[in-house]
Every structure is written in structure tokens, then in C-alpha cells.
Enzyme design. Sequence first.
Site, mmCIF file in Angstrom:
data_model
loop_
_atom_site.group_PDB
_atom_site.id
_atom_site.type_symbol
_atom_site.label_atom_id
_atom_site.label_comp_id
_atom_site.label_asym_id
_atom_site.label_seq_id
_atom_site.Cartn_x
_atom_site.Cartn_y
_atom_site.Cartn_z
ATOM 1 N N GLU A 88 -32.839 7.081 26.064
ATOM 2 C CA GLU A 88 -32.581 5.426 25.412
ATOM 3 C C GLU A 88 -34.078 5.101 24.911
ATOM 4 O OE1 GLU A 88 -32.535 5.893 29.798
ATOM 5 O OE2 GLU A 88 -31.606 6.723 28.196
ATOM 6 N N ASP A 95 -62.241 11.046 -4.812
ATOM 7 C CA ASP A 95 -63.374 10.817 -5.900
ATOM 8 C C ASP A 95 -64.803 10.811 -5.508
ATOM 9 O OD1 ASP A 95 -64.199 10.281 -8.343
ATOM 10 O OD2 ASP A 95 -63.644 8.163 -8.452
ATOM 11 N N ASP A 114 -59.352 4.804 -6.059
ATOM 12 C CA ASP A 114 -59.256 3.522 -6.152
ATOM 13 C C ASP A 114 -58.982 2.852 -7.613
ATOM 14 O OD1 ASP A 114 -61.590 3.958 -7.355
ATOM 15 O OD2 ASP A 114 -62.893 2.450 -6.089
ATOM 16 N N ASP A 150 -56.195 7.172 -10.730
ATOM 17 C CA ASP A 150 -55.970 8.002 -9.384
ATOM 18 C C ASP A 150 -54.706 7.860 -9.097
ATOM 19 O OD1 ASP A 150 -58.560 8.919 -8.915
ATOM 20 O OD2 ASP A 150 -59.334 6.844 -7.979
ATOM 21 N N ASN A 206 -32.357 7.795 36.705
ATOM 22 C CA ASN A 206 -32.751 7.874 35.331
ATOM 23 C C ASN A 206 -33.338 6.503 34.991
ATOM 24 O OD1 ASN A 206 -32.486 9.469 32.573
ATOM 25 N ND2 ASN A 206 -31.415 7.501 32.138
#
Length: 919
Positions: free
Chosen positions: A352, A394, A662, A666, A755
Site C-alpha cells: 500500500e 545542437d 532551443d 528543434d 505489516n
Amino acid sequence: MTLLHAWFDAFLRSRRAASLFRRRALPDAGAGRGAASAMPDDVSAGLLRLAHAPLAAALAGLDAHPEGLSADEARERLARLGPNEIDHEKPLPWWRHLWQCYRNPFNLLLSVLATVSWLTEDIKATVVIGTMVALSTLIRFVQEGRSNRAAERLKALVGNNARVLRRAPGTEVAELADTCVGAHLHSRRPAQQRSLPIRELVPGDHIVLSAGDMIPADCRVLGAKDLFVAQAAMTGESLPLEKFAEPDPQQAHLLDQPNLLFMGTNVVSGSATAVVLATGNRTCFGTIAQRSTASERAPTAFQAGVNSVSWLLIRFALVMVPFVLLVNGVTKGDWPEAFLFALSVAVGLTPEMLPMIVTSTLAKGAVLLSRRKVIVKRLDAIQNFGAMDVLCTDKTGTLTQDRIALERHTDVFGNDSQDVLAFAYLNSHFQTGLTNLLDRAVLEHVELQTELRLAQDYRKVDEIPFDFERRRMSVVVSEREDHHELICKGAVEEMLAVCSHVREDGRDLPLDAARLARVRQTTEELNEQGLRVVAVAMKETPADRQVYSKADEHALTLLGYVAFLDPPKESTAQALQALAAHGVEVKVFTGDNELVTARVCAQVGLPAETIVTGPQLERMDEAAVCAAALRHRVFARLTPLHKERLVRALRAHGKVVGFLGDGINDAPALRAADIGISVDSAVDIAKEAADIILLEKNLMVLEDGVIQGRRTFSNMLKYIRMTASSNFGNVFSVLVASAFLPFLPMLPLQLLVQNLLYDVSQIAIPFDNVDEELVRQPLKWNPADIGRFMVFFGPISSIFDLSCFALMWYVFDARTVADQSLFQSGWFVVGLLTQTLIVHMIRTPKVPFVQSIAAPPLLLMTGLIMAIGVLLPMSPLAGYFKLQALPAGYWPFLVAILFGYAVLTTLLKKVYIRRYGWQ
């Protein structure tokens, strides 16, 4: 919104929102009509009315002015109409956020089990299960709340602005500003142009648009020059559409209007001014988005992987729990008790805390990345960040300093020329389209304003904007009103295609083969020096023309060149080495020519023996492109489609590809990549397409981000692996014990408490350290590996569970129902301590506590839970949980079991690593 949704403005940056729009609004090929019909009639009719009306009437209907709004008018409208945002982008109300945190398969399953416990009057089990659900939900709620607030702060670091024309205070309504390219009216007193956040736009504002801009609202074009807009987000139409200022009353469908621009689309080329007609929810995009927000987004590959593990564990529980019920019911004869025990086993098998661990780990990773100047727009992208093994980038501004300086200005044969600089300055000064560093470098020669007497002798007539097909742009100026000069500058090859003459020693001579060869030799020599060369050309035209187009770019006279130097960054070579050391191969995709590219690559130590060019790619079939993409590292003279094609080729071969860009050129590659990376200074469309935004265009920053992304992903995998293997082993232990014991191996309440304590110990996992070896190579999501890990390590815990059973049965004689409390107490302590210890055993491939030590928060949390497990049977609460104090002789055996468990797990871990590896 939850942290698994987009962090930033969806209407500008979310590709999913655009695809959802298309699915909802565009059911067939009649895309424009489908979207228009999906909008409310009043929105569609209102925009159509404003599109068809005469300009003066349209402005009057908006209570707008020809030269724009004043700051006071805009402020009043913003307060009255609200910000230019879509409703679903705002944070969810706390009660809806709480519901989102609760609503996951594990919490729903636990809620069902809690209800069953309550109906069977097992109040203690109901309280424990309810506590587990409450902890899981509230911890996630608090973590996400903190992260959402952090996201709002981060969002302020990455924002899109619009260029707005504002009327000066006290100025009376007059005419449209000069800045309105191609407008119907002109003014000698232009409005002031300001850069404002998009959210501050209001109806009636005038905005200036150029290539790369996102359309920030629904607008009507006031004036346009070669304006092409990509409307795929609205209509599904792949080709850009040309827009004009003139209305077309014959067009009945909203999205077919040639003079309307719609929020969420983007300018491909050209320039324009436009008046804002509608903002926020009143736009076409806003009305459709409001109808679509109730729909679930398609899960990403990462989400699908987490979901596959979740449902694997749930299916495993659904299969094994009935076996536990059957075995205990048959052997014990107490079916109600067997049912409650099976119920507890089902709870124990439910991870959980998985949603909380995943969310908090990703959120913490995003915050840490932000401190390294990396902003995560979409949290799931962290997984791809860690998995990235190829980075395409680039050249300009990434490998180089992005501080371009005008190094030389020469005539066609390489001799210094002041005239060439003057013409280049006129072109850069009067152009209003896509601004770039080359123009800024030219404009630094401010002394030319005086020398050329710009204000007195020159007037702009027209402009032919830049686009990535022509790779050039032109301005037309009137010199002393007696003639016009068309001044063009651009890439050398594209400029030579439209030149018929060259200027040599003041004379215009034909560009014959011999002169063309000398021109090419001169430009190559400049390129070999690492200079980026831009050609400058012009021609004179009659003074009676006012409108020019691309067709006028012919029969030009080549004047010479302006050559720019963009030296490599000092950190580039180091960054490339660091990325290579972390398994990331860098490939350079640039539109620049191969000579300049080769020199820069040599300077930064990037092998570039063979450079593949765009024209070469065009002659290749897909198989050859794929082979070239894999084999070579440097590609030059690329168009936007070339970049996209290479990215897709790499992905087709199983590479996880990141693309750093940028510019508007692109954007296709950014969308095609597994992870799009842009920078805060990028054009709008590049930021919209990206998943990650860098606040600093530096490969070292990116390398830091990659490492942090891998650490985040590694911590998340720890919990998934530990939970899966631990649950798998516990089921076998329960089945064996249930078959042979005359009583339950552990009471339902004890199993639930065990648990619960284990789950609490896992809360600190997001803050754990990660071994350096685990971040050296890309980490890829592999659900099949989780299953293999579960089957391999799960039975190890069963071995020591069975050792504990034998210890309690044979050594301490806990064999009867009367002695079951002793047996259960012994297994409670062993089970909790081994479950908690496994965190340290398999969090690292190294020897735990010796070669690799967990972070203090995890050490503290696991140590605390182990201490509680040991002390609980001896505490005053022991009777409440039906536990009892363990004899002194038990503790040496406990140490031996834990030591044996640690040693065997470590040894088998080495076997697993040799066979399957470890990531």
C-alpha cells in the site's frame, strides 16, 4: 493537480492535452469542422462574428484601441476577467487531492478488507487496516502538497512571455503602431512594446508574433507577413496554414478562418501583429479542455510499468490467499478464524505504500534536480532521464559559448569591407522576426546608427521573414525616399542560389563559374578558421512599390560576408568525458556547415572523422539512415525534419534518446525523442515540446541532472524489489506453516501490525543514498526483471522463516494450541526483523554496512522499527496483541538467524549479479 500530471501550463506545454483535444474534437478527416462543432455555440458564433466584422467594428466590439490598451485598462480587465489560464491547470481543491491520494488499487483493496473485518466484528483488524490506509493516504497527501508548492515556485522560474503593444498613458486613440507588420494603418508615434507573462494577457491586447512563438490566446490578425501557423494541436492538419489580415466571410467554419489564430498553435515562419479576442476558458482550447479534463490520460511507459507490477502483486494475492484460506480451514477446522487469517495475508501482500513511495521519490528527485538548475515539467520524465543512453544536441550554445562575436566583415573574396557591415547592420536593425545571436552581434556596432544616419535617411518599407527552408531573410528600406534597397542575408549556399552578380572593387560583375569557385574557396577558408559565415546581398528596386515577397529574392548582388566566432566552452570537453563515463553517447545535430562543425568538435575532443550532412541523408533509405545514426556522431547542415528522422532512427534501434534544443527548428526532434530537453531562453515551441527545462545551457548541468535522475529511479526500484520479494517469500512460509501447525502461525492482528510496522520503515527510502556504480550506466524500466528478482530472492526469507518454525517447535516446545502465543511471538519478531533487514541487504549490490551504508534517515527508521519489534512482546501492550515475552535462550538464536539470513542473501546476491546483472 497531482504530481504525476504536468507541472506547467498545459495549454502551452502539454503534448498530451493537444492529443486529447484531437481525440475528443476531431473524429474524422474533417478536423476543423469537428473541433468547431465540439465547442459551445456561443463561443464559436462570437469568434466568427469578430472574424468577419470590419476591423474597426471588431475593435469596437472588444472595447479595444488601434494601438493597444493602456496599462491601466489591461490591469482593470485582468482583475475583472481573470488570468489567461485554463481551469484544469490550477491546483486541485484539498478534498479532491485527498481523494486522488486515496484512490489507488491497494487502498481500495484494503478498504474492502477493512469493511469485511468490521462486518465480521474484528474491530482490532479494522483499526489496524484503517490505520494503514490512513497513513498511506495522508503521507502521500502531505508529500504531494509540499511538492506541489515547490512546483509552483519552480514554475515561476520557467515561464513563457508575450510581446504586447501597450498604449502610453494619456495617449488618445490614433492608429495602429509601426510595429504592426503589414498593418492597414501606420503611426508616427508607436505604442510601447513590452514582454509580459502570458497569463496577464486580456482581450483587446495587441501582440507581436514571430517564428517560434506559441499563440497565447485566440486572436485576430491585424497584419501579417508570410505568416504560417501550425494548427495540428487544433485540427490535426500536419501542414502549416498561411494566415492573413483580411477576413473571408465565405468561410463558415471557425477553424478555417484565415484571419484567426488559436491558443495552443504556433508560428512556423513569418511575423504578425494580432489583437486578443478571448483568453483562458473562453478560448476554443479552453472550452474543449474543460470538457476533456474528466478523461483519464493514457499512461506513460513508466506508469504502465508501475501498474504492471502493482497488478502482478494483486493477482498473486488473489491466487494465493484462497489457498491460505483453504489450507487453514481444512487443517484447523475453524473457518471464520481461517478467513480472518487469509484476510490478513491479503493485507500483507498489498504494497500500500507503493504510490506514496513512487510519488515522494519522484517529487524529491524533481526538487533536487531544480537545485541543479534542472526543472522537471513532467515527473515521469525522470525515468527516461535516468535511462537515457544517447544525447543528441545542437552545437551552438551547447558545445560553444553561445556568445557569438562578429569577427570579420569581408567582401566576396575575403578582404575587409565596411560596406558589407553597413548593409548587414541595416538588415539586422530593421528585421522584426526571429531574433538570434548573430543579429545581436551585428547590432553591437552601435556607431553605425550615426554613420548611416538611420533616423534621417532610412525608412523601413517591408520585410520578408526568415524561414528554415530558405534559410535567409530580407528587409526592404527606402534610402532618402528616392529608391528602395532589398537587403538579404543568410546561409551561403542558399544565398548563392538567388545571386546573379558579385560586387568586386565597386563594380557589379556576373557570378560566373570562375567567380563562383573563388567565392566557395573564400567561404571554405573562413569556415576552416572556425568562423560561421553569413552572406550579405542586395538589389535596388523602384521607389513606388510597398509590398514584397519571397519571389523578389532573385537576381541579387552578392556583397560579401559577415563571419562570426563562437568559441567552445571550457567545460565542454570535461562534460563530454563525464557523460561518456556515465554511459551517455553524445551526438551533434547542427544546421551549421561541416567545416565549422568539424573544427569545433576537434576543439572539444569529440571524434568527427566522418560528418554526415543533410543532403546525404536525403539520398538514404530508412535502413541506411538507421545505420548512419548508430555509426556516426556528428551530423551537419540538417533541417528540422532531418533531426527528427535521426532521432526516430535511434529509437527504432532500442536507444533511449534525449534531445537538447532551443530553436523552432528543434521542435520536431524534441517531440520525437524519449526525453525532450530545452532551456529557459528557448523559443516557446521548443519549451512546449520539452519534458525537462535547463536553467543553464551547459552539458555539465545536464550531466548532474542525469545522475540525479538515476538516483531517483534507483531508490524507487528499491521499494518495488523489496516489497515484491518479501511478499513472495512470506506466502510460502505461511502455506508451509499452515499445513503442519495445529494453530495459526500468526494471528490476523499480529500479521497486520507486523505489516504496518514494516511499511512505516520504508518511508525513508526516497532519502536513501545510491551507490556510485548504480548511476554510471543508464537505468531502464524492466518489469520482467522485477518478477525474476521476486522469484530469486523471495524463497530466501522462507528458508529462515522455516528455521524459526523449527526453533520454536523443537527447541522451545511450542507445539500445542496452549503454546501458540510463544510460537507466534517468536515468528513475529523474526518476520519483522528479516523483512526490515532485507531493506539493507538488497538496496545495494555491495556488502551492506561495510561497503555501502544507507542514509541516516533510513538507518534511523529501520533501526527504530526493529527496536519496536523486539520490545513489543515484552511491553505492557503484549497482552493486547496476544504476544508474550520470549525466553532468554531465544535471543542468541535470533542473532544467528539474522546473521545467516544476511550472509546467504549477500552470497546469492553475487550469484544473481553474475547471471543477470544489477541496475
